[in-house]
Design a protein around this motif. Structure first.
Motif, PDB file in Angstrom:
ATOM      1  N   PHE A   1       0.822  -1.218   0.000  1.00  0.00           N
ATOM      2  CA  PHE A   1       0.000   0.000   0.000  1.00  0.00           C
ATOM      3  C   PHE A   1       0.853   1.264   0.000  1.00  0.00           C
ATOM      4  CE2 PHE A   1      -2.774  -3.258   1.920  1.00  0.00           C
ATOM      5  CZ  PHE A   1      -3.762  -3.257   0.943  1.00  0.00           C
ATOM      6  N   CYS A   2       2.062   1.169  -0.558  1.00  0.00           N
ATOM      7  CA  CYS A   2       2.947   2.336  -0.614  1.00  0.00           C
ATOM      8  C   CYS A   2       2.403   3.393  -1.570  1.00  0.00           C
ATOM      9  CB  CYS A   2       4.351   1.930  -1.046  1.00  0.00           C
ATOM     10  SG  CYS A   2       4.414   1.286  -2.738  1.00  0.00           S
ATOM     11  N   GLY A   3       1.582   2.968  -2.548  1.00  0.00           N
ATOM     12  CA  GLY A   3       0.977   3.928  -3.470  1.00  0.00           C
ATOM     13  C   GLY A   3       1.903   4.378  -4.588  1.00  0.00           C
TER      14      GLY A   3
ATOM     15  N   PRO B   1       4.531   2.268   7.475  1.00  0.00           N
ATOM     16  CA  PRO B   1       3.692   1.059   7.417  1.00  0.00           C
ATOM     17  C   PRO B   1       3.905   0.238   6.150  1.00  0.00           C
ATOM     18  CG  PRO B   1       2.357   3.051   7.123  1.00  0.00           C
ATOM     19  CD  PRO B   1       3.738   3.505   7.485  1.00  0.00           C
ATOM     20  N   GLY B   2       4.361   0.888   5.071  1.00  0.00           N
ATOM     21  CA  GLY B   2       4.667   0.131   3.848  1.00  0.00           C
ATOM     22  C   GLY B   2       5.824  -0.822   4.108  1.00  0.00           C
ATOM     23  N   TRP B   3       6.848  -0.313   4.755  1.00  0.00           N
ATOM     24  CA  TRP B   3       8.007  -1.129   5.110  1.00  0.00           C
ATOM     25  C   TRP B   3       7.620  -2.216   6.120  1.00  0.00           C
ATOM     26  CZ3 TRP B   3      12.109  -3.897   5.620  1.00  0.00           C
ATOM     27  CH2 TRP B   3      12.750  -4.068   6.848  1.00  0.00           C
TER      28      TRP B   3
ATOM     29  N   MET C   1      -1.319  13.309   5.281  1.00  0.00           N
ATOM     30  CA  MET C   1      -0.111  12.499   5.084  1.00  0.00           C
ATOM     31  C   MET C   1       0.272  12.456   3.596  1.00  0.00           C
ATOM     32  SD  MET C   1       0.883  10.825   7.969  1.00  0.00           S
ATOM     33  CE  MET C   1       0.407  11.677   9.471  1.00  0.00           C
ATOM     34  N   PRO C   2       1.551  12.281   3.297  1.00  0.00           N
ATOM     35  CA  PRO C   2       1.963  12.123   1.899  1.00  0.00           C
ATOM     36  C   PRO C   2       1.851  10.659   1.464  1.00  0.00           C
ATOM     37  CG  PRO C   2       3.882  12.120   3.292  1.00  0.00           C
ATOM     38  CD  PRO C   2       2.712  12.301   4.211  1.00  0.00           C
ATOM     39  N   CYS C   3       0.997   9.920   2.109  1.00  0.00           N
ATOM     40  CA  CYS C   3       1.084   8.465   2.146  1.00  0.00           C
ATOM     41  C   CYS C   3      -0.283   7.825   1.919  1.00  0.00           C
ATOM     42  CB  CYS C   3       1.590   8.094   3.540  1.00  0.00           C
ATOM     43  SG  CYS C   3       1.839   6.355   3.804  1.00  0.00           S
ATOM     44  N   VAL C   4      -0.281   6.648   1.325  1.00  0.00           N
ATOM     45  CA  VAL C   4      -1.511   5.857   1.192  1.00  0.00           C
ATOM     46  C   VAL C   4      -1.557   4.789   2.289  1.00  0.00           C
ATOM     47  CG1 VAL C   4      -2.802   4.312  -0.332  1.00  0.00           C
ATOM     48  CG2 VAL C   4      -1.603   6.292  -1.280  1.00  0.00           C
ATOM     49  N   ALA C   5      -0.382   4.219   2.602  1.00  0.00           N
ATOM     50  CA  ALA C   5      -0.317   3.136   3.589  1.00  0.00           C
ATOM     51  C   ALA C   5      -0.761   3.593   4.982  1.00  0.00           C
ATOM     52  CB  ALA C   5       1.112   2.587   3.657  1.00  0.00           C
ATOM     53  N   LYS C   6      -0.682   4.893   5.240  1.00  0.00           N
ATOM     54  CA  LYS C   6      -1.106   5.393   6.560  1.00  0.00           C
ATOM     55  C   LYS C   6      -2.603   5.180   6.783  1.00  0.00           C
ATOM     56  CE  LYS C   6       2.720   6.949   8.351  1.00  0.00           C
ATOM     57  NZ  LYS C   6       3.199   6.500   9.658  1.00  0.00           N
ATOM     58  N   LYS C   7      -3.373   5.075   5.673  1.00  0.00           N
ATOM     59  CA  LYS C   7      -4.803   4.764   5.819  1.00  0.00           C
ATOM     60  C   LYS C   7      -4.962   3.363   6.405  1.00  0.00           C
ATOM     61  CE  LYS C   7      -6.420   7.614   1.901  1.00  0.00           C
ATOM     62  NZ  LYS C   7      -7.675   8.366   2.046  1.00  0.00           N
TER      63      LYS C   7
ATOM     64  N   VAL D   1      14.386   2.068   7.372  1.00  0.00           N
ATOM     65  CA  VAL D   1      13.835   1.795   6.036  1.00  0.00           C
ATOM     66  C   VAL D   1      12.552   2.601   5.855  1.00  0.00           C
ATOM     67  CG1 VAL D   1      12.967   0.077   4.408  1.00  0.00           C
ATOM     68  CG2 VAL D   1      14.740  -0.573   6.034  1.00  0.00           C
ATOM     69  N   MET D   2      12.455   3.269   4.706  1.00  0.00           N
ATOM     70  CA  MET D   2      11.208   3.898   4.276  1.00  0.00           C
ATOM     71  C   MET D   2      10.851   3.278   2.927  1.00  0.00           C
ATOM     72  SD  MET D   2      10.743   5.876   6.850  1.00  0.00           S
ATOM     73  CE  MET D   2       9.462   7.070   6.589  1.00  0.00           C
ATOM     74  N   ALA D   3       9.574   2.967   2.733  1.00  0.00           N
ATOM     75  CA  ALA D   3       9.176   2.225   1.527  1.00  0.00           C
ATOM     76  C   ALA D   3       9.292   3.045   0.247  1.00  0.00           C
ATOM     77  CB  ALA D   3       7.742   1.728   1.688  1.00  0.00           C
ATOM     78  N   CYS D   4       9.084   4.342   0.349  1.00  0.00           N
ATOM     79  CA  CYS D   4       9.050   5.140  -0.879  1.00  0.00           C
ATOM     80  C   CYS D   4      10.427   5.721  -1.200  1.00  0.00           C
ATOM     81  CB  CYS D   4       8.022   6.262  -0.732  1.00  0.00           C
ATOM     82  SG  CYS D   4       6.347   5.602  -0.573  1.00  0.00           S
TER      83      CYS D   4
ATOM     84  N   GLY E   1      13.332   7.961  -1.577  1.00  0.00           N
ATOM     85  CA  GLY E   1      13.580   9.288  -1.002  1.00  0.00           C
ATOM     86  C   GLY E   1      12.884   9.497   0.332  1.00  0.00           C
ATOM     87  N   GLY E   2      12.097   8.511   0.785  1.00  0.00           N
ATOM     88  CA  GLY E   2      11.316   8.671   2.023  1.00  0.00           C
ATOM     89  C   GLY E   2       9.956   9.263   1.714  1.00  0.00           C
ATOM     90  N   CYS E   3       9.276   9.777   2.746  1.00  0.00           N
ATOM     91  CA  CYS E   3       7.899  10.257   2.565  1.00  0.00           C
ATOM     92  C   CYS E   3       7.791  11.416   1.580  1.00  0.00           C
ATOM     93  CB  CYS E   3       7.307  10.682   3.891  1.00  0.00           C
ATOM     94  SG  CYS E   3       7.107   9.307   5.002  1.00  0.00           S
ATOM     95  N   VAL E   4       8.884  12.176   1.387  1.00  0.00           N
ATOM     96  CA  VAL E   4       8.823  13.244   0.382  1.00  0.00           C
ATOM     97  C   VAL E   4       8.484  12.666  -0.993  1.00  0.00           C
ATOM     98  CG1 VAL E   4      10.285  14.972   1.505  1.00  0.00           C
ATOM     99  CG2 VAL E   4      11.360  13.130   0.185  1.00  0.00           C
ATOM    100  N   GLY E   5       8.844  11.402  -1.216  1.00  0.00           N
ATOM    101  CA  GLY E   5       8.498  10.724  -2.479  1.00  0.00           C
ATOM    102  C   GLY E   5       7.294   9.812  -2.300  1.00  0.00           C
ATOM    103  N   GLY E   6       6.458  10.110  -1.323  1.00  0.00           N
ATOM    104  CA  GLY E   6       5.361   9.219  -0.944  1.00  0.00           C
ATOM    105  C   GLY E   6       4.283   9.055  -2.004  1.00  0.00           C
ATOM    106  N   GLY E   7       3.571   7.940  -1.881  1.00  0.00           N
ATOM    107  CA  GLY E   7       2.523   7.613  -2.853  1.00  0.00           C
ATOM    108  C   GLY E   7       1.285   8.483  -2.736  1.00  0.00           C
TER     109      GLY E   7
HETATM  110 FE1  SF4 Z   1       4.062   6.068   3.492  1.00  0.00          FE
HETATM  111 FE2  SF4 Z   1       6.317   7.385   3.856  1.00  0.00          FE
HETATM  112 FE3  SF4 Z   1       6.297   4.749   4.026  1.00  0.00          FE
HETATM  113 FE4  SF4 Z   1       5.945   5.892   1.664  1.00  0.00          FE
HETATM  114  S1  SF4 Z   1       7.816   6.002   2.919  1.00  0.00           S
HETATM  115  S2  SF4 Z   1       4.755   4.189   2.503  1.00  0.00           S
HETATM  116  S3  SF4 Z   1       4.842   7.762   2.220  1.00  0.00           S
HETATM  117  S4  SF4 Z   1       5.234   6.167   5.376  1.00  0.00           S
END
Ligand code: SF4
Ligand code: HC0
Length: 566
Positions: free
Chosen positions: A185-187, A294-296, A346-352, A493-496, A498-504
C-alpha cells in the motif's frame, strides 16, 4: 558519440541514448504516455512514434537507440496521423468521464488529448464499468486503465513486489492484481499512473461530515513531508508555500485545532532512542529496525518475518499523535475522547491502512486516528471549500501538540529518522548534545549497495547504521543481513524512494520527480529551527512530566508501543 539529425538540426549524442532522450535534451517535444525514464521504456502506447529515414515503418522514440547518421522526423503528417489514431484507439477503451475523475486536471491522457487536438473518437467505445471496492486504501478503476504497464514496472523494479501484471492476451490483455496480498500500500503505482485508473480511497467527505458536526471536536495533524509539497498544485500568487501558510489553509477547512505530527515524531524519538540504547545494552543479535513506515512494516512482515521481529515497537508518529490526542489532550480539554475526531494529512496511502490496525484504539472509543487524507485529498478539500490560498497570511500551529523541533521535521526525508534518533541517543548516553549536524553523513548522496551505511563513534562503541528507501533497496539490504553479508546495529527503512517526500500520496505532476527538492526543503526547515533535538522540545518534556512519566514507562509502553497490527 554519434551524430543524429532531428527535424533538420544536427546533434551530438551519447551512444546508447534513445531518440526520445536526445530529442528531450534539445527541447524537441515528443509526446509520451507509457514512458517512465529507466523504469518503463517499452513503447507500448505508440504515442511517441517518429519517422526515421531508411526505415519503412514508424518507430517508437522511447525504446529505439540513436545510431550514427540517423535522420529523424518528429512532426510529419504521417507521424501526426499515426499518433492521433493510436491515442483515439486508447480513448475508445477508456471511460472518459473526466469531470468526475479524481485525476481531472492532472491526467496525462487528458492532457495529451488536448495537446494533440483530438476532439472525437471514431472507433466504437467499449469498456466494462465495475463497482469501486472502497474497503481498501488503494482503489483500481480498470475501465480507466490504458495498459501502459507503468504500475507493473514500478511495482516490480522500484519496490521488488509483483502486485500487478498483464493478464490474458491479444485484445483481452489487461492489467490486474496478480499478487494482491503482497501489496505494501505504498501507493507508488498510483504516483506513476498517468490516468485515474489507480487512486487512494477518498475519505474527504467523512472528514467534512465531522467538521460540520457541531458536537465533534476536530483535530488535524500534519505530517512532516506535507509542508514540502502542500501547495504544488495550488496558486499562491507568488507567495512562498511556507508551513505557516499551510497551517492557515488547513485551519480554513474548519478544524478546531491544527497540530503537528512532528511533535509526535519528537515523542517517537524519545521512545525509539531509549529502545535503541536497551537493544545495544542487551547485546541483542542483529539490528533494530525503524517501524514508522507502514509500507516497510508490511513488507518486512510478509517477506522477512524473522527480521520483522526486530522492528522497533515504538508506534509511528501518526499513531502516537492519535493516542496522545485522545488521552493526554482530551484530559487537558476535559472532554470525552469519543467526541474527538483526529484527521491526519499524510503524503502516504499506507497510513490509511496503519490507522485501521487492530489495537490502535487507546481509549476504547474508536480508532486513535479517525481519518487519513493524502496531500492530493488536501488539495481537493481546499478547492472544494473555495479557500483563497493566495490571500492567506502565516499562522502558527496550535499548542501544545503543535510544537516540534528540527529533528521531527526531517522524519519526512530518507535518513531523517535515523539522524533524529542518533542526536537524542547520543545525549541519552553521554548527557551532552552532539553537534546537531554530527550525523550529516547519513545524508550523503548515492546509495552504495542500494542502501547507505556508516559507522559512528559513540563514547563507548562504534554504532553501525544503514539507511534504505524504496523496497527494492530494502529487499537487497534484508537479503544481505539474512545471509550474514552485512551487519548493523540500527537500520532505517522507508518504503518510498527518497522517504515520505516521495510518498505515494503526494501531488502528481507528470514528468517531474520532486522528492529531492522536497527533501531539501525539510533539511532547510531543520537547519533554521531554533530547537533541533527532540529531547529539548518543551511540549514533549511537559507531556512526559505531566502525563507519560519516563520514556518506556508503563504508561508510555501502553500508549506508544505496539506490534504494528499483529
Ligand atoms: Fe508512506 Fe512514507 Fe512509508 Fe511511503 S515512505 S509508505 S509515504 S510512510
Ligand atoms: Fe511520514 Fe512519519 S515521516 S512516516 O514519511 O515516522 O506519511 O511525512 O507522517 O507517522 O512523522 C508519512 C511523512 C509521517 C509518521 C512522521 C514517521
Amino acid at each position: 558519440m554519434v551524430e543524429i539529425t532531428i527535424d533538420g538540426n544536427v546533434y551530438e549524442a551519447e551512444e546508447g541514448a534513445t531518440i526520445l532522450e536526445v530529442a528531450r535534451e534539445h527541447r524537441v517535444d515528443i509526446p509520451t504516455l507509457c514512458y517512465l525514464r529507466e523504469i518503463n521504456e517499452i513503447g507500448a502506447c505508440r504515442v511517441c512514434l517518429v519517422e526515421v529515414e531508411g526505415i519503412d515503418h514508424l518507430v517508437a522514440a522511447c525504446n529505439n537507440e540513436v545510431t550514427d547518421g540517423m535522420v529523424v522526423y518528429t512532426d510529419t503528417p504521417r507521424v501526426r496521423r499515426a499518433r492521433v489514431a493510436n491515442l483515439q484507439l486508447i480513448l475508445s477503451r477508456h471511460d472518459r468521464r473526466c469531470p468526475t475523475c479524481f485525476r481531472n486536471g492532472t491526467c496525462q491522457l487528458q492532457a495529451l488529448t488536448d495537446r494533440m487536438g483530438v476532439h472525437e473518437v471514431p472507433y466504437t467505445t467499449f469498456f466494462e464499468t465495475k463497482p469501486i471496492d472502497a474497503r481498501f486504501p488503494l482503489v483500481r478503476e480498470p475501465e480507466k486503465c490504458v495498459n501502459c504497464l507503468r504500475c507493473v514496472s514500478t511495482c516490480q523494479k522500484v519496490q521488488a513486489l509483483g502486485v500487478w501484471d498483464l493478464v490474458d492476451s491479444g485484445s483481452r490483455a489487461h492489467v490486474d492484481a496478480v499478487a494482491p496480498d503482497d501489496c505494501a500500500f505504498c501507493g507508488q503505482c498510483i504516483a506513476n499512473c498517468p490516468t485515474g485508473a489507480l487512486h487512494e480511497r477518498d475519505d474527504t467527505e467523512r472528514v467534512f461530515d465531522a467538521i460540520f458536526d457541531p458536537d465533534t471536536i476536530t483535530i488535524a495533524q500534519v505530517a512532516p513531508a506535507v509542508r514540502s509539497s502542500w501547495a504544488e498544485l495550488l496558486d499562491l500568487g507568488g507567495k512562498p508555500p511556507t508551513p505557516g501558510r499551510m497551517v492557515a489553509a488547513i485551519r480554513r477547512l474548519g478544524f478546531d485545532y491544527v497540530f503537528d505530527t512532528d511533535f509526535a515524531a519528537d515523542v517517537t524519538i524519545m521512545e525509539e532512542a531509549s529502545e535503541l540504547i536497551e537493544h545495544l545494552k542487551e547485546g541483542a543479535e542483529g539490528p533494530m529496525f525503524t517501524s514508522c513506515c507502514p509500507g516497510w512494516v508490511r513488507f518486512a512482515k510478509t517477506r522477512y518475518p524473522e527480521l520483522a521481529k526486530k522492528l522497533s515497537t515504538t508506534k509511528s508518529p501518526q499513531q502516537i499523535f492519535g493516542a496522545l490526542a485522545k488521552t493526554y489532550y482530551a484530559e487537558i480539554l476535559g472532554v470525552d475522547p469519543a467526541k474527538i475526531f483526529v484527521v491526519s494529512y499524510m503524503p502516504c496511502v499506507a497510513k490509511k491502512m496503519e490507522a485501521a490496525y487492530p489495537g490502535m484504539d487507546s481509549t476504547g472509543t474508536g480508532p486513535d486516528v479517525d481519518a487519513v487524507l493524502s496531500v492530493r485529498e488536501l488539495t481537493r478539500q481546499l478547492r472544494q471549500r473555495f479557500v483563497n490560498v493566495d490571500l492567506l497570511e502565516e499562522e502558527d500551529f496550535d499548542r501544545p501538540l503543535g510544537v516540534a523541533t528540527g529533528a521531527g521535521h526531517i522524519f519526512g526525508v530518507t535518513g531523517g529518522v535515523m539522524e533524529a534518533a542518533l542526536r537524542t541517543a547520543y545525549n541519552f548516553v553521554t548527557g551532552e548534545n552532539p553537534d546537531a549536524d554530527a550525523f550529516h553523513e547519513i545524508r550523503s548522496e548515492g546509495p552504495e549497495r542500494g542502501w547507505r551505511e556508516k559507522g559512528f563513534q559513540l563514547p563507548d562503541r562504534t554504532l553501525r547504521i544503514a539507511v534504505a528507501s524504496g523496497l527494492a533497496n530494502a529487499d537487497a539490504l534484508c537479503r544481505a543481513i539474512e545471509r550474514g553479508e552485512a551487519s548493523y546495529d540500527f537500520v532505517e527503512v522507508m518504503a518510498c524512494p527518497g522517504g515520505c517526500v516521495g510518498g505515494g500520496g503526494q501531488p502528481i505532476i507528470e514528468g517531474f520527480n520532486l522528492s529531492a527538492d522536497r527533501g531539501c526543503t525539510l533539511r532547510i526547515i531543520d537547519e533554521q529551527s531554533e530547537l533541533r533535538f527532540s529531547h529539548e522540545n518543551p511540549a514533549v518534556k511537559a507531556c512526559y512530566d505531566d502525563f507519560l512519566g519516563e520514556p518506556l514507562s508503563e504508561r508510555a509502553e501502553e500508549l506508544l508501543h505496539s506490534d504494528h497490527g499483529d
